[in-house]
Design a protein around this motif. Structure first.
Motif, short mmCIF file in Angstrom:
data_model
loop_
_atom_site.label_atom_id
_atom_site.label_comp_id
_atom_site.label_asym_id
_atom_site.label_seq_id
_atom_site.Cartn_x
_atom_site.Cartn_y
_atom_site.Cartn_z
N UNK A 95 0.82 -1.21 0.00
CA UNK A 95 0.00 0.00 0.00
C UNK A 95 0.86 1.26 0.00
N UNK A 96 2.02 1.23 0.67
CA UNK A 96 2.90 2.40 0.66
C UNK A 96 3.48 2.62 -0.73
N UNK A 97 3.88 1.55 -1.40
CA UNK A 97 4.37 1.70 -2.78
C UNK A 97 3.28 2.24 -3.70
N UNK A 98 2.04 1.84 -3.44
CA UNK A 98 0.94 2.38 -4.23
C UNK A 98 0.75 3.87 -4.03
N UNK A 99 0.90 4.33 -2.79
CA UNK A 99 0.81 5.76 -2.53
C UNK A 99 1.93 6.53 -3.22
N UNK A 100 3.17 5.98 -3.17
CA UNK A 100 4.28 6.63 -3.85
C UNK A 100 4.06 6.66 -5.37
N UNK A 101 3.47 5.59 -5.92
CA UNK A 101 3.22 5.54 -7.36
C UNK A 101 2.24 6.63 -7.77
N UNK A 102 1.16 6.78 -7.02
CA UNK A 102 0.18 7.81 -7.36
C UNK A 102 0.76 9.21 -7.17
N UNK A 103 1.61 9.37 -6.16
CA UNK A 103 2.25 10.67 -5.95
C UNK A 103 3.18 11.02 -7.10
N UNK A 104 3.90 10.01 -7.63
CA UNK A 104 4.81 10.28 -8.75
C UNK A 104 4.05 10.60 -10.03
N UNK A 105 2.79 10.14 -10.14
CA UNK A 105 2.00 10.46 -11.32
C UNK A 105 1.57 11.91 -11.36
N UNK A 106 1.38 12.51 -10.20
CA UNK A 106 1.00 13.92 -10.16
C UNK A 106 -0.36 14.18 -10.78
N UNK A 107 -0.48 15.32 -11.43
CA UNK A 107 -1.77 15.75 -11.98
C UNK A 107 -2.11 15.05 -13.29
N UNK A 108 -1.14 14.96 -14.19
CA UNK A 108 -1.41 14.43 -15.53
C UNK A 108 -0.79 13.06 -15.77
N UNK A 109 0.02 12.55 -14.85
CA UNK A 109 0.58 11.22 -14.99
C UNK A 109 1.83 11.18 -15.86
N UNK A 110 2.46 10.03 -15.87
CA UNK A 110 3.67 9.83 -16.67
C UNK A 110 3.36 9.42 -18.10
N UNK A 111 2.11 9.11 -18.39
CA UNK A 111 1.73 8.60 -19.71
C UNK A 111 1.74 7.09 -19.71
N UNK A 112 0.88 6.49 -20.51
CA UNK A 112 0.82 5.03 -20.58
C UNK A 112 2.16 4.47 -21.05
N UNK A 113 2.75 3.61 -20.24
CA UNK A 113 4.04 3.03 -20.57
C UNK A 113 5.22 3.83 -20.06
N UNK A 114 4.97 5.01 -19.48
CA UNK A 114 6.06 5.87 -19.04
C UNK A 114 6.40 5.78 -17.58
N UNK A 115 5.63 5.02 -16.79
CA UNK A 115 5.89 4.92 -15.36
C UNK A 115 6.49 3.57 -14.99
N UNK A 116 6.53 3.31 -13.68
CA UNK A 116 7.03 2.04 -13.16
C UNK A 116 6.00 1.43 -12.20
N UNK A 117 4.80 1.19 -12.66
CA UNK A 117 3.76 0.69 -11.75
C UNK A 117 4.00 -0.72 -11.25
N UNK A 118 4.87 -1.49 -11.94
CA UNK A 118 5.12 -2.85 -11.48
C UNK A 118 5.97 -2.88 -10.21
N UNK A 119 6.45 -1.73 -9.74
CA UNK A 119 7.11 -1.67 -8.44
C UNK A 119 6.09 -1.91 -7.32
N UNK A 120 4.82 -1.79 -7.63
CA UNK A 120 3.75 -2.06 -6.67
C UNK A 120 3.32 -3.52 -6.82
N UNK A 121 3.40 -4.33 -5.77
CA UNK A 121 2.93 -5.72 -5.88
C UNK A 121 1.47 -5.80 -6.31
#
Length: 482
Positions: free
Chosen positions: A303-329
């Motif tokens: 759940x903490x990794x999920x919070x960090x993931x959403x925080x890194x996305x910000x307002x408009x996000x990294x774009x599809x394929x531009x983030x690292x969401x698999x760091x979240x189990x």
């Protein structure tokens, strides 16, 4: 002067245009995510979402044939959510082998076709009211299947799956539908008894002890799921669904107070005596505690990794394929909302939640429009169940509530959930057709609304004198009829 009400329009053309737009959007999202992740597109990259779109068109064709007055917005919204889920899981499969887009696509197509078969075969939703206790017995069998030795499977501490040879299946997802049908049938039949009998204490009327049976049974079922299957999410879902349907049927706040009291007792007992529930509450209350964060099992890392993931996305996000969401189990199932929040940002995640809001609103509209009590309670109960499930999942991802492990409807990986939610939509579409089709008013098919549809527009109408309860108004002398 007589006011003529124009008959309702089927609006299937509107549905078709929205459906094609939904398929185009999901296809574009899938191609964008694949290209950003891999840097190339195969010549067959368009096939998966097109196959899913064709399945949705089959359901659209069935609605044209069997339920032409069904709500025109439900199918396009569900198609958009389901297609977005397939695209997101396909994108995540590039980084983790656990995400299986082919399986998700196959289950999606199967679920849509099952919903089409349901709409085609069930000509009137009221026929389901005939066998309430059969649905109760089926619910009991479905909930007990995971506990059968050799058949049930345990994963992540919960025993809610069964082995069906070609894979696993979660019977509780279907049990929530059969339980909803039973609750709707029981409450619509016994509503007067529940309302008229009871003792008044101040401004609140409490039911008799003998009428508390269904409430206590629902509480016992929820606690049984929590204790024996170790599934907090399903327990919350089942009891919440029954409480909502009970309030919808009776409009009595006393039932809600009693239900909340039982929930409080159950939560206290679970917190004190069930270790897996205690761990969930500890994660909720102290997620950033280093000791809880580093636990191998029952820790807050996910759940903490999920919070960090959403925080890194910000307002408009990294774009599809531009983030690292698999760091979240389990980013493709339990935490798919966190993955969407990272790559589509707050704007994209808010748009997804608005889609759920629109879907639930249209389901509630069908419940308000239908005349029979069974259809009202069933459609409203199913709408609340979907809204409650989304709220519990979103609350768990954002630490507003303890994380429960429920799947996000239509988005998250899981064939059982997809099948159950499309069956729910099939039932609601059938109910909405009964609510919106034309009614017979003063010998003319010229009105719509609650209970409309006893006769189809093209049906031959008997003479007014042959229909009980309708009399032709006589014109006043020397003038025209007003």
């Amino acid at each position: 002067m007589t006011e003529v009400i124009s008959p309702p329009r089927p609006r299937r053309a509107t549905e078709l245009m929205l459906l094609l737009g939904a398929v185009a959007l999901t296809l574009g999202a899938d191609l964008l995510g694949t290209y950003t992740t891999t840097g190339a597109l195969e010549s067959t990259a368009w096939v998966p979402l097109t196959v899913f779109g064709c399945a949705s068109l089959v359901l659209h064709a069935v609605l044209r044939l069997r339920a032409r007055y069904a709500d025109p917005f439900i199918l396009p919204i569900a198609t958009l959510l389901n297609g977005l889920g397939i695209a997101m899981i396909h994108r995540l499969s590039a980084d983790t082998a656990a995400a299986r887009p082919t399986s998700q696509l196959a289950w999606s197509v199967l679920a849509v076709l099952v919903a089409a078969a349901l709409v085609f075969l069930v000509r009137d939703h009221r026929m389901l009211r005939r066998w309430p206790y059969v649905f109760l017995a089926v619910s009991g069998v479905l909930l007990l299947l995971p506990l059968v030795p050799g058949l049930g499977l345990s994963a992540n501490g919960a025993r809610i799956w069964i082995n069906v040879g070609v894979g696993t299946f979660q019977p509780g997802e279907v049990a929530k539908i059969t339980l909803a049908i039973f609750f709707a049938g029981y409450l619509s039949t016994n509503r007067d008894l529940i309302l008229l009998a009871g003792r008044r204490v101040g401004p609140v009327t409490f039911p008799r002890m003998r009428d508390l049976g269904p409430l206590l049974v629902a509480w016992a079922v929820a606690m049984g799921v929590l204790v024996f299957q170790r599934d907090l999410g399903s327990a919350l879902l089942f009891f919440g669904m029954f409480m909502a349907m009970l309030y919808i049927a009776t409009s009595r706040a006393s039932w809600v107070l009693l239900g909340l009291s039982l929930v409080a007792v159950g939560a206290a007992v679970a917190f004190l005596f069930l270790p897996h529930v205690t761990a969930r509450f500890e994660i909720w209350l102290n997620a950033f505690d280093p000791e809880i964060y580093r636990r191998d099992f029952g820790g807050s890392y996910q759940v903490v990794q999920g919070l960090f993931a959403m925080a890194s996305g910000g307002l408009l996000g990294t774009g599809l394929g531009g983030g690292n969401p698999t760091q979240v189990p389990l980013s493709f199932s339990d935490m798919i909302l966190a993955a969407i929040g990272e790559e589509l940002g707050l704007v994209g995640l808010s748009a997804v939640l608005v889609l759920y809001l629109l879907l639930v609103t249209r389901m509630v509209r069908a419940a308000l429009g239908v005349r029979d009590a069974f259809g009202k309670v069933l459609a409203a109960g199913l709408a609340f169940t979907m809204a409650w499930q989304v709220f519990v999942v979103m609350g768990g991802v954002t630490l507003v509530l303890p994380l429960t492990g429920l799947t996000t409807p239509f988005l998250a990986a899981g064939g059982s959930s997809l099948l159950a939610n499309w069956i729910i939509l099939g039932l609601v579409l059938r109910i909405s057709h009964a609510a919106r089709r034309p009614a017979v008013v003063d010998g003319m098919v010229n009105a719509s609304g609650p209970g409309a549809g006893h006769l189809d527009p093209g049906a031959a109408l008997p003479e007014p004198a042959q229909r009980p309860g309708l009399r032709r108004a006589a014109a006043p002398a020397g003038g025209e009829a007003r």
